[in-house]
Design an enzyme around this catalytic site. Sequence first.
Site, PDB file in Angstrom:
ATOM      1  CB  SER A  68      -0.932  -0.070   1.211  1.00 38.69           C
ATOM      2  OG  SER A  68      -1.817   0.984   1.239  1.00 38.69           O
ATOM      3  CG  ASP A 285      -2.990  -0.471  -2.116  1.00 38.15           C
ATOM      4  OD1 ASP A 285      -2.932   0.709  -1.716  1.00 38.15           O
ATOM      5  OD2 ASP A 285      -3.543  -1.372  -1.470  1.00 38.15           O
TER       6      ASP A 285
HETATM    7 ZN    ZN Z   1      -3.589   1.375   0.159  1.00 40.12          ZN
END
Ligand code: ZN
Length: 548
Positions: A68, A285
């Site tokens: 992320s 992400d």
């Molecule tokens: Zn994320």
Amino acid sequence: MSINLRTVYAFAREMYPKNSKEIIQYGTAGFRGKAEFLDSVMFRMGVLATLRSRYREGSVIGVMITASHNPEPDNGVKLIDPKGEMLESSWEKIATDLVNVSDQELEQHVAKIIKDNQIDVTSSSHVYVGMDNRYHSPRLLKAVADGVIALKGNVREFGIVTTPMMHYFVVAANTKEAYGKPTEENYYEKLITAFEKLRNDRPENGNYRNTLIFDGANGVGARKMLQFIKRMHNHSLCVTVINQGIGNGKINEECGADHVKVQQRSPISMPAVEPYTRCVSVDGDADRVVYFFTNEDGQFNLLDGDRIATLVAGYLMDLIKSCEINLRIGLVQTAYANGASTDYIVNELKVPVSCVPTGVKHLHHKALEYDVGIYFEANGHGTIVFSDNAKSIISEAAKTNDNAKTLLLIIDLINETVGDAISDMLLVETILNHKGWDVKDWSAAYNDLPNQQLKISVQDRNVIKTTDAERVCVEPKGLQEEINKVVANYKRGRAFVRPSGTEDVVRVYAEAATKEDVQQLSYEVGLLVQRLAGGVGPELVNPSNAHL
Ligand code: ZN
Ligand code: 16G
């Protein structure tokens, strides 16, 4: 079909030996860490996903490989349950135990999971795997796939995708395509069709211009935004993508939603733009989104998850009212929501608000209690979920009411399965266009209270225990009383402390009426944590003495 657990051990020993003794935990965002220590974790998560799919009677289980908003050397993995939710809590513990046993114990341990959960190993199993664009992700994806193969499951690889795309694919497959088809093309098509119908050949309206800057964090969101642009028609939205991840730019480095939100400044590589140009940042992400702009004095302004939540809630309230239908709308926040946003929701929008602990699963779960549940974290992760009851009422109304038709398109535009930066952005663009608003109009709704976050290192962050959605600290004893005393000295003061779920630190959040006050308040609360919760490292510096 029969499986041989020896194969699991053989794979592990030969290809994915465990090379770290450190205990790692399946946290709010799955397993995270330095990529070089994750091969064995990934292999074992492939094994677990296969077992989970069998446990859930052959439903598709998703595996997303990403860290992320973390820096480039990190990676991570999380499992997606059949309805697109985060992995069920009881299996988080199973996951933690599985990745921490030694290679020698692995075969027996897998056998125990099978026995304890009465898993029929002869049944079929389906696992979907996707990854972000970190350079080590393909290697880790192969490890997950081998985990599935070792247990004779079926694996489908989606290559580089955003986290919310993976959730979409899992739900599409498990609803027998009622939600959509589990393909990248169908995902684009569903969102773009809804978006362009909502634009209704009116790309600009009032103060709203259809141009914006999109900071892709050098991550997968940049690539997918470029795909969206290719497929959009007639300049319905003109997007300039920066930090595309081509060349030297590193994922999330000086860019992306987390950087912009936490540092409260523009990302690297910003072109010179007119004041009040709408800019968007997503994380690595693409499941978080924030907006920002600079004014004529070059001053940076953030429009975070709270702003998106309030914009969406106001719009949906009006739209639902105009459909003449009765639906229970609710908004879900965490303690990090700016107090000014909560006041605005309660006093102006008059929408019920609830506060839950940090982490998507808590917000999503609570939102499901409403007909229309809107949830957003201040960091930009959020979405809207519509109950089956709401969907059937809206569909019925759409037979005679055009606004209800609009609402159906909004439902198509939203990725209900999880927060989706691109889908959320398209929703914000739709609402701003509808209202004829630019960022100035949007930010005028309320003024954020100045706020600050600190990270405090302590010996063991788990000594901090909280209650009341993390707003009250119950352990160490006496800490909350001391926090209350200092908070009482500040106008509009509020502060709370909680152990991070992703880093080895205690987080302090404070807000107050002025910038100076919030600096002083966060310092005082941070100091209390250092003194009463086993702080390590140098004592915090008093900001009022900082110039000395
Ligand atoms: Zn994320
Ligand atoms: C994870 C969570 C996010 C939360 C953040 C808090 C998911 C999928 N993600 O990224 O929702 O805001 O952790 O981090 O649940 P912290 O515990 O370190 O403050």
